[in-house]
Design an enzyme around this catalytic site. Structure first.
Site, PDB file in Angstrom:
ATOM      1  N   ASP A   1       0.861  -1.168   0.000  1.00  0.00           N
ATOM      2  CA  ASP A   1       0.000   0.000   0.000  1.00  0.00           C
ATOM      3  C   ASP A   1       0.912   1.235   0.000  1.00  0.00           C
ATOM      4  O   ASP A   1       2.139   1.135   0.085  1.00  0.00           O
ATOM      5  CB  ASP A   1      -0.956  -0.036   1.208  1.00  0.00           C
ATOM      6  CG  ASP A   1      -2.211   0.770   0.946  1.00  0.00           C
ATOM      7  OD1 ASP A   1      -3.255   0.469   1.544  1.00  0.00           O
ATOM      8  OD2 ASP A   1      -2.154   1.717   0.118  1.00  0.00           O
ATOM      9  N   TYR A   2       0.304   2.395  -0.064  1.00  0.00           N
ATOM     10  CA  TYR A   2       1.021   3.639  -0.303  1.00  0.00           C
ATOM     11  C   TYR A   2       2.089   3.910   0.763  1.00  0.00           C
ATOM     12  O   TYR A   2       1.743   4.120   1.920  1.00  0.00           O
ATOM     13  CB  TYR A   2       0.006   4.785  -0.315  1.00  0.00           C
ATOM     14  CG  TYR A   2       0.459   6.062  -0.952  1.00  0.00           C
ATOM     15  CD1 TYR A   2       1.434   6.862  -0.363  1.00  0.00           C
ATOM     16  CD2 TYR A   2      -0.080   6.505  -2.161  1.00  0.00           C
ATOM     17  CE1 TYR A   2       1.847   8.041  -0.933  1.00  0.00           C
ATOM     18  CE2 TYR A   2       0.312   7.690  -2.740  1.00  0.00           C
ATOM     19  CZ  TYR A   2       1.291   8.459  -2.127  1.00  0.00           C
ATOM     20  OH  TYR A   2       1.701   9.630  -2.714  1.00  0.00           O
TER      21      TYR A   2
END
Ligand code: GLC
Length: 718
Positions: A261-262
């Protein structure tokens, strides 16, 4: 294309940068001066390779993709086209309801069809991968991302995950996109419903409740998996080797791409799991995670790790090959622009055909929570007022709007106008902000309400109150909305509430006061038309909630498939104080609305419950059946639900578990028999020895219109 041949021509630097994901905005300058945004600026990437990263994150529109791809390839050394990945969560530009709404439709085909529509629109904008479906099981409505989820049941979430992946990916044709199931794993179990918070549970709970939906996506052939921000058993998912390498890849046989994820790799330092980015890179690669989204651990440290012998080039090759194979599956290696088509995207996106799909989805997803009989309103009504902070705003299209535009959303006011024309009037009444105390608009709204035949009062949340980072400690509607409701009811009892929110709310007071409540969730681009069609009976509500609505926040977490405990409170005592039972001094145990609950404008009568036998040998199939009759005045749909309870196990078992459902449509007076097959597979669970199998013993069988139904038979597995 022979991806192994492409790999052979790549240097170690090329390979490492192929594992990096940057934002599309970085590549919008033809002169090659990249727009270094957000964490890009801290990534200190080697300028020589910034045009040789493997994948790009988020874009807006076909022209943006064409420009970015052209600029990228003009400056790239290896000319390996990147693929574009986008948060296509509940539609690309034509938005359908948030997924907690789509789940409430209990319609697998609908989940498939809306994803297929989204994929078509996204592919026309050059998107190759949708960061969806989000399948995190949820039990805590304080967590804002429940709006993206399918709710609290592992079976339903698995079914919806499977259908959605098939909708996005189809046969991986030009107007399909690769799906990316997320967030692996158990992101929805964040303690206290606080986003990104600790997740801690037994391996059994993880496997019994939280992993099945991801497995459903893998069984559907999902091409990508995104790991979650949270820890599981003390280890961040980004580098959780047990989850990624052992379960996902080795046990489930997934050989697709895993993406973080980011900036989640580098956040392992904040978790206190890694000392520095170099250790983040080592542990993520060792866990076989492939793509780093928007942080520089791989770019800045993998080469060093290879030179130190801690990571082998072969490990990197495997990651690169998985990405190249995904690009090959998408046809991007042959045609970097894939299916981008500016003209077609203008014709199709928010065009009549897709609006019709979105409208149907919103009608099927809505849940009628209460109706004392005032709904549906007559289309011949002389005057109707649409009032409230969500009455005249396109923000009802929901959080994660992707390419959706507020101005393209049909508001409730517009939807009602489309049915009754100039017989409708409007007043805002109050603001939507959860902390607003401004009562200055109430009097005008009340005066209007006093002059009309009926009021449609649009209450709930702003689109940004349920979404990522939108955890809340108060999940009722704001007091100012109650003040508006009270004063309107004083002058007009013919008032129906349209609730527009992304999550279950603790609306006990609303349930007491409002004559009718129609939960529209955040219904997407056609939300206003769908709401009006339901209010005026052009469509009949058929949705059923897939996440329990608590009476009060103090009951949370509250979910239907819980364990009995050693001191259960008897159902008949629900509102009585019974000390020394698993209960509260000040509140019933039961929820406001249970999983699977939803009303209709008609009535359904269940009769003739049958079970084909009271014993089951291994390999047998029993049949449970019921007759359902439409005894009311509207042709309508009903979700007939099958639950089973394993009375005694080598570990305790839930009081009931959803094992099947069928959504049927019945004409007025029509009766249908609904049959469910019960087989051994449905009875399996993670036993005391952590084997997934069925154990001999007694099972209760329930069929009903929601999870509060009662058993009608039992059988013995021998
Ligand atoms: C976000 C979300 C994830 C999304 C990703 C890319 O932080 O957690 O669901 O796909 O970043 O936007």
């Amino acid at each position: 294309m022979d991806t192994k041949e492409i790999l052979k021509k790549m240097t170690l630097d090329d390979k490492i940068y192929h594992l990096v994901q940057m934002t599309t905005m970085t590549y919008l300058k033809a002169d090659g001066t990249d727009i270094v945004t957000g964490p890009n600026s801290t990534m200190k990437l080697d300028k020589e390779y910034i045009y040789d990263v493997g994948t790009l994150l988020n874009l807006v529109g076909a022209q943006t993709m064409i420009d970015a791809q052209t600029n990228f390839l003009n400056h790239s050394k290896k000319k390996i086209p990147p693929i574009f990945m986008q948060d296509v969560i509940h539609g690309h530009r034509t938005l359908y309801p948030v997924n907690l709404g789509i789940a409430a439709s209990f319609d697998r085909q609908l989940a498939h069809d809306v994803a297929k529509m989204a994929a078509y629109e996204a592919s026309l904008d050059g998107v190759s991968v949708a960061f969806a479906p989000m399948v995190d099981l949820v039990r805590d409505p304080r967590w804002g991302r429940v709006m993206e989820s399918s709710g609290e049941d592992p079976y339903l979430n698995s079914e919806m995950a499977y259908a959605t992946v098939k909708g996005f990916q189809g046969d991986m044709g030009p107007h399909n996109v690769a799906a990316c199931v997320k967030h692996y794993a158990a992101y929805g179990a964040a303690e206290a419903g606080r986003d990104y918070n600790t997740v801690d549970m037994s391996e059994r709970t993880l496997r019994q409740f939280y992993l099945p939906p991801y497995k459903g996506a893998v069984d559907a052939g999902v091409k990508m998996v995104m790991t979650a921000f949270n820890i599981v058993d003390g280890v961040p998912c980004s580098a959780n080797k047990h989850l990624i390498k052992e379960i996902l890849r080795e046990e489930w046989g997934f050989n697709g791409v895993v993406i973080s994820d980011y900036s989640a790799y580098e956040e392992m330092r904040d978790h206190g799991y890694c000392a520095d980015r170099k250790e983040c890179a080592y542990l993520a690669m060792d866990a076989t995670s492939d793509i780093e989204m928007m942080s520089p651990c791989y770019a800045n440290h993998l080469k060093e790790l290879v030179s130190e012998g801690k990571i082998t080039e072969e490990q990197i090759d495997k990651a690169v090959l998985r990405i190249l194979d995904l690009k090959n599956d998408l046809g991007v290696l042959d045609n970097p622009y894939r299916s981008v088509n500016l003209e077609e995207s203008k014709r199709v996106q928010v065009g009549p055909e897709h609006r019709a799909i979105a409208r149907y989805a919103a009608e099927q997803s809505a849940v009628l929570l209460k109706n004392d009989g005032i709904l549906p309103l007559s289309k011949d009504i002389k005057s109707v007022a649409v009032i409230g902070p969500n009455a005249n705003t396109g923000a009802i299209h929901g959080n994660w709007p992707c390419g959706g535009k507020i101005e393209e959303t049909i508001t409730v006011l517009e939807g009602v106008k489309n049915i009754v024309g100039d017989r409708v009037s409007y007043a805002k009444g109050c603001n939507i902000e959860y902390d607003s105390t401004d009562e200055s608009m109430i009097d005008e709204a009340v005066e209007l309400a006093s002059r009309v035949d009926a009021v449609i009062l649009c209450l709930g949340e702003h689109q940004d109150y349920s979404g990522e980072g939108d955890s809340r400690t108060y999940i009722d509607i704001p007091d100012v909305q109650y003040k508006l409701l009270d004063k309107i009811l004083e002058v007009n009892k013919n008032t129906a509430v349209a609730l527009l929110a992304g999550r279950p709310l603790t609306i006990s007071r609303l349930d007491e006061k409002a004559p009718a409540i129609l939960d529209m969730w955040m219904p997407g681009t056609e939300g206003g038309n769908a709401c009006a069609n339901l209010i005026f009976g052009n469509a009949v509500p058929s949705g059923k909630i897939t996440m329990t609505f608590p009476r009060v926040l103090g009951q949370v977490p509250i979910y239907y498939n819980a364990y009995m405990t050693g001191r259960p409170k008897l159902e008949e005592d629900d509102f009585n104080r019974v000390r020394f039972t698993s209960s509260y001094l000040d509140m019933a145990n039961s929820p406001l609305y249970p999983f699977g609950y939803g009303l209709s404008y008609t009535d359904f009568e269940y009769s003739d419950f049958k079970l084909s036998a009271d014993t089951m040998q291994r390999g047998d199939v029993l049949t449970a059946s019921v007759k359902v009759k439409n005894t009311g005045k509207y042709k309508a749909k009903e979700v007939v639900q099958l639950y089973i309870r394993d009375l005694v196990g080598s570990v305790v078992r839930p009081v009931k578990e959803l094992k099947g459902w069928e959504k049927i449509e019945l004409d007025i007076g029509e009766e249908k028999e609904v049959k469910f097959e019960i087989n051994e597979e449905m009875l399996k669970f993670w036993t005391k020895d952590m084997k997934f199998e069925a154990e001999n013993g007694t099972f209760d069988v329930f069929i009903g219109k929601n999870s509060a139904c009662h058993k009608f038979a039992s059988f013995e597995l021998k």
